[in-house]
Enzyme design. Structure first.
Site, PDB file in Angstrom:
ATOM      1  N   SER A 108      22.389 -60.961 -20.816  1.00  0.00           N
ATOM      2  CA  SER A 108      23.557 -61.564 -20.180  1.00  0.00           C
ATOM      3  C   SER A 108      24.832 -61.210 -20.944  1.00  0.00           C
ATOM      4  O   SER A 108      25.868 -60.906 -20.347  1.00  0.00           O
ATOM      5  CB  SER A 108      23.388 -63.087 -20.115  1.00  0.00           C
ATOM      6  N   TRP A 130      25.685 -57.650 -20.260  1.00  0.00           N
ATOM      7  CA  TRP A 130      26.194 -57.484 -18.900  1.00  0.00           C
ATOM      8  C   TRP A 130      27.709 -57.636 -18.874  1.00  0.00           C
ATOM      9  O   TRP A 130      28.403 -56.972 -18.093  1.00  0.00           O
ATOM     10  CB  TRP A 130      25.560 -58.519 -17.983  1.00  0.00           C
ATOM     11  N   HIS A 131      28.249 -58.491 -19.750  1.00  0.00           N
ATOM     12  CA  HIS A 131      29.692 -58.732 -19.759  1.00  0.00           C
ATOM     13  C   HIS A 131      30.469 -57.551 -20.336  1.00  0.00           C
ATOM     14  O   HIS A 131      31.666 -57.415 -20.055  1.00  0.00           O
ATOM     15  CB  HIS A 131      30.016 -59.991 -20.555  1.00  0.00           C
ATOM     16  N   GLY A 132      29.836 -56.736 -21.141  1.00  0.00           N
ATOM     17  CA  GLY A 132      30.547 -55.597 -21.710  1.00  0.00           C
ATOM     18  C   GLY A 132      29.704 -54.864 -22.722  1.00  0.00           C
ATOM     19  O   GLY A 132      28.648 -55.335 -23.154  1.00  0.00           O
TER      20      GLY A 132
END
Length: 515
Positions: free
Chosen positions: A362, A365-367
């Site tokens: 997770s 996924w953000h960066g």
């Protein structure tokens, strides 16, 4: 003079339709001007023809994507076409194994052919997942991977010029969930290419979700719901909330928060702490405000979407927080990462590992930076710690002071973890914490409030409104829905005036649109 004015209007319209500048956010005047025109025609098309309505909405969806991504928006319909085609091959309600086994009367042959069909369907599923993920991995992690390779090998290879298309993370995950749900038999209705294009390109969901499952939106596309005043009024209520959260609170307090995270050494420990709490509120108001407007716009168009935030800062532990924060994403990772890894079915240690891996994914996924990975790892460790101690925690008396202590510990952990999410580097994050612990003085409080009264009011008001119990929120919603149109119009006028009075020189981009 009239000719000059008409030429200027034509030039402005041409620029609007041909320029991809990203200035089409839900809080912007150009978007709402375009939406009013779009919505008026949409109402006519909705009554006239379902197919015509879908073609019209898909065209607007692609125009919306073009305004942010230019011709990179072509990735969206290409993803939709590949995802739909491969998923249609996966969807086999009556396969060759059944036909051959029935004709030959051989049950063993049926089982063998079913086994081979199952392998083929699984291969198609993996192909659909890989092809959907490929553009996302290239644009989000390609530059970072190339930089790492250049450092290790000394080569000149670089992908720094890659610009990630806005919304690619969200529509990619939505496409993957559709293919997996069809493969697992969770969604069995046939879906035409046009219906799927509508589903995957639906503009309210395009920038930052919420990621919407097939069984939520596709049945409403296939069988449009009749007009419903309550749904429209709730949509207006959500748009109003989103406008105030994003356009008023998040955008206004962002400027001071940016000062702190850019140069923490220039400010006292008290000011740094206010920046931490400010960003904690900013990211909530920014993202939940977008989600409110997204769900509200969909409601105006006759589509009911699921809630994406449920007062997450009221949580008493991290497990509860992730059931309330970004619900669409957290349930996506639960269903398509955590459970396939084994979930909680393989013993405690494996459960803890699965939980940690899911949160690490997770974060990534953000960066592609290590700060996002660290943020995900922190939440993974926090969730594992909570799960490991559930036996003892559940035996603590459920008193008000226990609940308060649980809330405070959870809120402090979440706020501290946001520092790593927002800061450019670990050293800067540690500098912020260092200033808080080594340069703290309550004497700064009156001077801070005097210097930044509006910021203080917005932060206190934002947290106070967030603390309202759900019953209170639903009561306010009912009062708005039941109020006369004149009252609704007056409330909207006041909200817009507040946004205009306190807005900065430019509209702040949605934080989650970069992910």
């Amino acid at each position: 003079m009239p000719n000059t004015s008409f030429a200027q209007i034509l030039s402005a319209l041409r620029d609007f339709f041909t320029t991809a500048n990203g200035e089409f956010l839900f809080c912007s005047v150009p978007f709402w001007a375009a939406f009013v025109v779009f919505f008026a025609i949409y109402l006519i098309m909705r009554r006239a023809s379902r197919v015509g309505m879908m073609v019209y909405v898909v065209a607007f969806n692609l125009f919306f994507a073009y305004k942010f991504n230019g011709w990179l928006m072509l990735l969206l319909p290409l993803t939709a076409l590949i995802s739909w085609g491969l998923t249609e091959l996966i969807r086999r309600p009556f396969g060759l194994g059944d036909v051959a086994g029935t004709l030959l009367g051989d049950c063993r042959l049926t089982r063998r052919l079913h086994s081979r069909e199952g392998c083929g369907r699984k291969a198609l599923l993996w192909l659909a997942i890989v092809l959907a993920l490929a553009p996302l991995l290239l644009f989000k992690y390609g530059a970072a991977t190339a930089d790492l390779w250049r450092e290790l090998t000394g080569s000149n290879f670089s992908l720094a010029a890659l610009v990630m298309p806005v919304g690619i993370s969200f529509y990619t995950f939505q496409a993957i969930s559709y293919s997996v749900d069809v493969y697992r038999g969770r969604y069995n209705e046939h879906v035409s290419l046009l219906e799927y294009l509508f589903y995957l390109t639906f503009f309210p969901l395009l920038l930052a979700g919420p990621i919407t499952r097939a069984n939520v939106l596709l049945p409403q596309i296939k069988r449009p719901q009749p007009a419903n005043n309550a749904r429209v009024y709730i949509g207006l209520w959500l748009i109003l909330l989103g406008l105030l959260k994003k356009g008023l609170i998040a955008d206004y307090i962002a400027e001071y928060n940016n000062w702190i995270f850019d140069n923490p050494t220039q400010y006292s420990g008290f000011e740094n702490l206010m920046g931490i709490f400010g960003y904690t509120l900013q990211i909530y108001c920014d993202f939940s405000g977008y989600s409110d407007m997204s769900i509200g716009i969909a409601a105006l168009m006759g589509f009911t979407l699921k809630e994406n935030f449920d007062s997450p800062y009221q949580s008493l532990n991290l497990t509860e927080f992730w059931r309330r924060w970004h619900i669409a994403l957290s349930t996506w990772f639960r269903d398509y990462v955590y459970i396939p890894l084994g979930g909680s079915r393989c013993g405690k240690l494996r459960t803890y590992l699965n939980c940690f891996i899911t949160m690490l994914a997770s974060g990534l996924w953000h960066g592609s930076t290590w700060m996002f990975a660290l943020w995900g790892a922190l939440h993974g460790i926090g969730l594992v710690a909570h799960k490991a101690n559930r036996f003892w925690l559940d035996r603590i008396p459920n008193r008000w002071y226990v609940r308060f202590a649980a809330w405070l510990l959870t809120f402090v952990f979440i706020s501290a973890s946001w520092v790593f999410f927002r800061a450019d580097s670990v050293s800067k994050a540690l500098t912020i914490f260092g200033r808080v612990f080594t340069d703290w003085d309550w004497a700064y409080l009156p001077y801070f409030v005097q210097a930044r009264p509006a910021w203080t009011v917005f932060v206190v008001l934002g947290f106070a409104l967030h603390a309202i119990h759900r019953r209170g929120y639903l009561w306010l919603q009912r009062m708005f829905v039941r109020s006369p149109w004149l009252v609704k119009l007056l409330i909207f006028a006041i909200a817009v005036q507040l946004v205009v009075n306190f807005r900065l020189d430019y509209v702040q981009p949605f934080i989650y649109s970069q992910f």
